[in-house]
Design a protein around this motif. Structure first.
Motif, PDB file in Angstrom:
ATOM      1  N   LEU A 143       0.824  -1.218   0.000  1.00  0.00           N
ATOM      2  CA  LEU A 143       0.000   0.000   0.000  1.00  0.00           C
ATOM      3  C   LEU A 143       0.855   1.264   0.000  1.00  0.00           C
ATOM      4  O   LEU A 143       0.493   2.258  -0.640  1.00  0.00           O
ATOM      5  N   ALA A 144       1.968   1.228   0.702  1.00  0.00           N
ATOM      6  CA  ALA A 144       2.750   2.450   0.885  1.00  0.00           C
ATOM      7  C   ALA A 144       3.590   2.804  -0.336  1.00  0.00           C
ATOM      8  O   ALA A 144       3.810   3.988  -0.611  1.00  0.00           O
ATOM      9  N   ALA A 175       3.705   6.501  -1.793  1.00  0.00           N
ATOM     10  CA  ALA A 175       4.914   7.309  -1.652  1.00  0.00           C
ATOM     11  C   ALA A 175       5.483   7.700  -3.016  1.00  0.00           C
ATOM     12  O   ALA A 175       5.973   8.827  -3.195  1.00  0.00           O
ATOM     13  N   TYR A 176       5.412   6.803  -3.984  1.00  0.00           N
ATOM     14  CA  TYR A 176       5.921   7.117  -5.318  1.00  0.00           C
ATOM     15  C   TYR A 176       5.124   8.259  -5.952  1.00  0.00           C
ATOM     16  O   TYR A 176       5.700   9.157  -6.583  1.00  0.00           O
ATOM     17  N   PHE A 177       3.815   8.232  -5.787  1.00  0.00           N
ATOM     18  CA  PHE A 177       2.989   9.318  -6.319  1.00  0.00           C
ATOM     19  C   PHE A 177       3.356  10.642  -5.653  1.00  0.00           C
ATOM     20  O   PHE A 177       3.429  11.684  -6.324  1.00  0.00           O
ATOM     21  N   ILE A 223       4.927   4.546   5.096  1.00  0.00           N
ATOM     22  CA  ILE A 223       4.917   5.530   4.011  1.00  0.00           C
ATOM     23  C   ILE A 223       6.089   6.495   4.129  1.00  0.00           C
ATOM     24  O   ILE A 223       6.792   6.779   3.144  1.00  0.00           O
ATOM     25  N   MET A 224       6.332   7.017   5.323  1.00  0.00           N
ATOM     26  CA  MET A 224       7.341   8.053   5.483  1.00  0.00           C
ATOM     27  C   MET A 224       8.762   7.572   5.167  1.00  0.00           C
ATOM     28  O   MET A 224       9.497   8.263   4.441  1.00  0.00           O
ATOM     29  N   ALA A 227      13.462   0.039   6.806  1.00  0.00           N
ATOM     30  CA  ALA A 227      13.176   0.893   7.960  1.00  0.00           C
ATOM     31  C   ALA A 227      11.697   0.846   8.322  1.00  0.00           C
ATOM     32  O   ALA A 227      11.332   0.727   9.496  1.00  0.00           O
ATOM     33  N   GLY A 228      10.825   0.948   7.318  1.00  0.00           N
ATOM     34  CA  GLY A 228       9.393   0.880   7.599  1.00  0.00           C
ATOM     35  C   GLY A 228       8.967  -0.480   8.112  1.00  0.00           C
ATOM     36  O   GLY A 228       8.104  -0.582   8.998  1.00  0.00           O
TER      37      GLY A 228
END
Length: 286
Positions: free
Chosen positions: A89-90, A94-96, A172-173, A215-216
């Protein structure tokens, strides 16, 4: 004193790092050491006192019981499923944000990601309980679309959805930060060499973004492993996690050594995961 510190930068750095390093050693490391040591003790069933005789009986009870093995496997499997779901999902989100969104859209998306973190953890979990209720929003939407209602509340599916939602911002971050550091010239070079979109993704984007994924995943995997509130509020019968067993043995059964032995399982699992991530080289470019 200022002259001495200016002439000896090593001493200045040592004094600066001493308080947080001392706190880390005395509070965090010492607590972990006490946890592992007490895992080899037992509790007297008659007096309730801790017997500090070293033994492996707690670990034998854990691995010799099918129930405890099932709870540990359920916890690890759920943590892995949540991590994989959040990565799926992330990554496009994040790419967008990095490559396609305008400045105004990026600010709006950042707000959507961060605002849920400002609310209480319990408030978000209870909100999902209302969504999954028999007369909740989910079944109301399904009825409006002409479908039958579903009973997803108080199941492992409900826990999977809630965990994936709660830890998604933590995935996401880091992925966003990793994608933002990839030079756009690498995308152009891949296109110039004739690579298709999927080949560019697997050969260029994904390897360079892997530190963010690692990391996520550390956040989502470890936080799911240690959680015990969501299984109580959202999970149904037979949805206990490792944290629930630890909580029951600390507060109800008063068997702290057994709780320490069972709590060491997620610590060992996370240690093995971090070692595997380090061997893969993901930490070298973080």
């Amino acid at each position: 004193m200022s002259v001495i510190l200016w002439r000896k930068p090593g001493l200045s750095a040592g004094l600066l790092l001493a308080p947080p390093l001392g706190w880390f050693l005395l509070i965090y490391i010492a607590a972990l050491a006490a946890l592992f040591i007490s895992a080899f003790w037992t509790t007297d069933s008659f007096t309730g006192e801790i017997d500090r005789t070293w033994t492996l009986s707690n670990f034998q009870a854990i691995f010799g019981s099918e129930t405890y093995r099932l709870i540990a496997l359920r916890t690890i499997f759920m943590a892995a499923a949540v991590t994989i779901t959040d990565v799926i999902l992330a990554f496009p989100f994040a790419y967008f944000m990095v490559r396609l969104a305008s400045q105004r859209q990026r600010v709006a998306l950042f707000t959507l990601v961060l605002v849920p973190l400002w609310s209480s953890y319990l408030a978000r979990v209870y909100a999902w309980r209302l969504i999954f209720a028999h007369e909740g929003v989910l079944n109301w939407v399904l009825h409006g679309l002409g479908f039958q209602s579903i009973e997803i509340g108080y199941t492992n599916w409900a826990m999977w959805i809630v965990f994936s939602y709660i830890w998604l911002p933590f995935m996401i971050m880091p992925i966003y930060a990793a994608l933002e550091r990839i030079p756009y010239s690498l995308f152009e070079a891949s296109l110039d060499l004739g690579a298709k979109a999927w080949r560019t993704f697997f050969k260029v984007i994904l390897p360079l973004a892997m530190p963010g994924v690692v990391a996520g995943s550390i956040f989502s995997f470890s936080l799911t492993l240690g959680d015990y509130i969501t299984p109580v509020l959202v999970g149904g019968p037979g949805s206990d996690f490792i944290g629930n067993v630890v909580y029951a043995n600390v507060g109800i059964a008063n068997n702290v050594p057994f709780a320490a032995a069972y709590a060491s399982i997620p610590l060992v699992v996370m240690g093995l995961y971090l070692m595997a991530a380090r061997r893969s080289g993901a930490f070298d470019v973080m």
